[in-house]
Enzyme design. Sequence first.
Site, PDB file in Angstrom:
ATOM      1  N   ASP A 425       0.825  -1.200   0.000  1.00 30.15           N
ATOM      2  CA  ASP A 425       0.000   0.000   0.000  1.00 30.15           C
ATOM      3  C   ASP A 425       0.866   1.260   0.000  1.00 30.15           C
ATOM      4  OD1 ASP A 425      -2.677   1.281   0.446  1.00 30.15           O
ATOM      5  OD2 ASP A 425      -1.700   1.951   2.284  1.00 30.15           O
ATOM      6  N   GLU A 478       1.032  -0.544  -5.143  1.00 31.49           N
ATOM      7  CA  GLU A 478       0.077   0.536  -5.380  1.00 31.49           C
ATOM      8  C   GLU A 478       0.916   1.808  -5.458  1.00 31.49           C
ATOM      9  OE1 GLU A 478      -3.517   3.178  -3.541  1.00 31.49           O
ATOM     10  OE2 GLU A 478      -1.864   2.429  -2.339  1.00 31.49           O
TER      11      GLU A 478
END
Length: 755
Positions: A425, A478
């Site tokens: 993330d 990401e």
Amino acid sequence: MKPYESSETAAVLPGPRPLVPAGVQAVPEAPLAPGEVERLVGGWHHDPHGLLGAHPTAQGVAVRVLRPLAERVVVVTEHEAFELTHQQDGLFTGLLTEFAALPAYTLRVTWNGTEFEQEDGYRFLPTLGETDLHLIQEGRHEQLWQALGSHIRTIDGVTGTAFAVWAPNATGVRLVGDFNGWNGTSHPMRSLGRSGVWELFVPGLGEGTRYKYEIATRDCRQMQKADPLARQTECPPGTASIVTASRHRWQDADWMSARASRTAHDAPMSVYELHLPSWRNGLTYRQLAEELPAYVRDLGFTHVEFMPVMEHPFGGSWGYQVSGFYAPTARLGTPDDFRHLVDSLHRAGIGVIVDWVPAHFPKDDFALARFDGTPLYEPADPNRAEHPDWGTLEFDYGRAEVRNFLVANAVYWAEEFHVDGLRVDAVASMLYLDYSRENGQWTPNEHGGRENWDAVRFLQEMNATVYRRAPGIVTVAEESTAWPGVTRPTDQGGLGFGLKWNMGWMHDTLEYIQHEPVHRKYHHNEMTFSMVYAYSENYVLPISHDEVVHGKRALVSKMPGDWWQQRANHRAYLGFMWAHPGKQLLFMGTEFAQGAEWDHEHGPQWWVLEEGWPAHGDHDGVRSLVRDLNRLYLDTPALWQLDSDPAGFSWIDGGAADDNVFSFIRYDADHRPIVAVVNLSPVVRHGYRVGMPSVRADVRDARWLEVLNTDDFVYGGSGVGNPDPVKAEPVEWNGRDTSVELTLPPLSTIWLVPA
């Protein structure tokens, strides 16, 4: 149970043991220096084992035992017993002149007239060896969780739990828990020198013991902190760590073996993203194991992706503010329960990707923030420590031990839980020192730039280590910027990820699809621009949870028009997405076009699929489409085999802006084609001519079969299409020798293959 003792560490004695006297008085030992005792009792001593336990002296063996509020302490050997003298503040001492070295012994401790028999944890050597400590100092302990944290061990025939924690700037550390009334006076830990590790073996403690570390800081404060390497935690709002041991017996050997033999780049990957606590509200890991594999397998997804399952104090963070990096959240069960869920998915042929959050951590007092009273896991420079977007702290990637904590954590989820992928993330927030910061709010790197080179080196090390230790795993970034080489191998200077979320594709195509069809011709390039950079990285096409929350609306609700047009746009978009180069990711609820945004407290709107709901057929039709998309995707190598190779794609016509039509070809490694034609206008286009690829050099009149039509009746469409094979004609079109005339349904995607 008496103060500072546990039923697990002490056995109540009905009276003196046979053949063993109640205890003769040991020779009183000369009092220790008052400062030593005060530091020991106060929790500021770095070497309690140097005082406590048994120590040979010129006069015999000195035994010292810290048992606050005890009335009497007796040392029991095989044939003799010696009563110690209370010196001060719960410290009992005695000199056993009969011994040059004391053999194994136990303690009899009396509280309020009741005797308890105990082992003395201070008679044992450290449970960490020199190799462990060296690797920790170097930041190279790839299985750090096996050294630090809590571990049930048997030493010299005595079973208990060994505790170890890294707190290099603490002036003292004590163990507190349900076994000592959360008062650590009787359980000070020893410092293992320059490593910064503190250690203690407590006989008798076992599974289920709740504990924390009480840390004495340089500014004379004491804090209770959860174990950073706890492998099980209390269910929030509880914050204690729990001693655990796995008993799970894996049954996924075939899956793991097959996984090791393939790579994600040239294999199919269709991912169903979900938030475990809300997918089916109230289900545990084991209950999810009964429902989730069957559901995902029926829809044909190859993988699930779990939003973070690591322990987190605030459920509203959806798991993205992690406090327990080594512990699956206790909200849904135990670590072995989570293993059972992964095992069940593997046995159903489904891979498991977990969201991993090494970009930041919350400021909660019980967790990592200022862990030993100083910035430890976070940088000392507040300009680098504070994460401006989320009110959290960033990790100090330049510190070897912190980098080790995170790299080992990635390995931990791969080795201990058999996960098949880590989706990392917020990578962009790690890579740039000025991320979400204004001028004056960030400190440039040593070259005056904005790149966080410590984070770069950490990500490279993490990827290289995980790929080496876990064959067949995939890491997914990401990353929302144009940082070069995110999926380039580390030995070529890249970050080393296997895949990257294509945020540009997601942003552009969602921007396009939200326009009324009459305006779409002015935004045509938003659907085609992704092919300009499609092979610069290895991509995943994400329609994730981030796109269906915070006022962004559910995917179907982004679409213009009435309800029929919204669903048609939704179906056509999915057909385009599955045909576009790259792996696919779809968030739960989107597979049946739920109209409301996702709510983490309630989960998907399953009720719209129930019998009697007016739009039941509409929603179930979209789910049937997703099922068929995945089935055809898996059966058609052209849709995945050359995702990372420009030879796998060719435009037929990417410029038909006035028609709102896109047509292109996907090829497999044997050059077998599948053609996708997307009509994002609400009108039927009869006799629409499309240039077609040559199937073979000697065949110019191939027939083409429509294998997918998102406007099919069964999906809730109007049923317009090409039910019979369409014959190619030797009519040049779109720069190709042959072409076909098609009926393009309204707001639809069709796929054609050679008949």
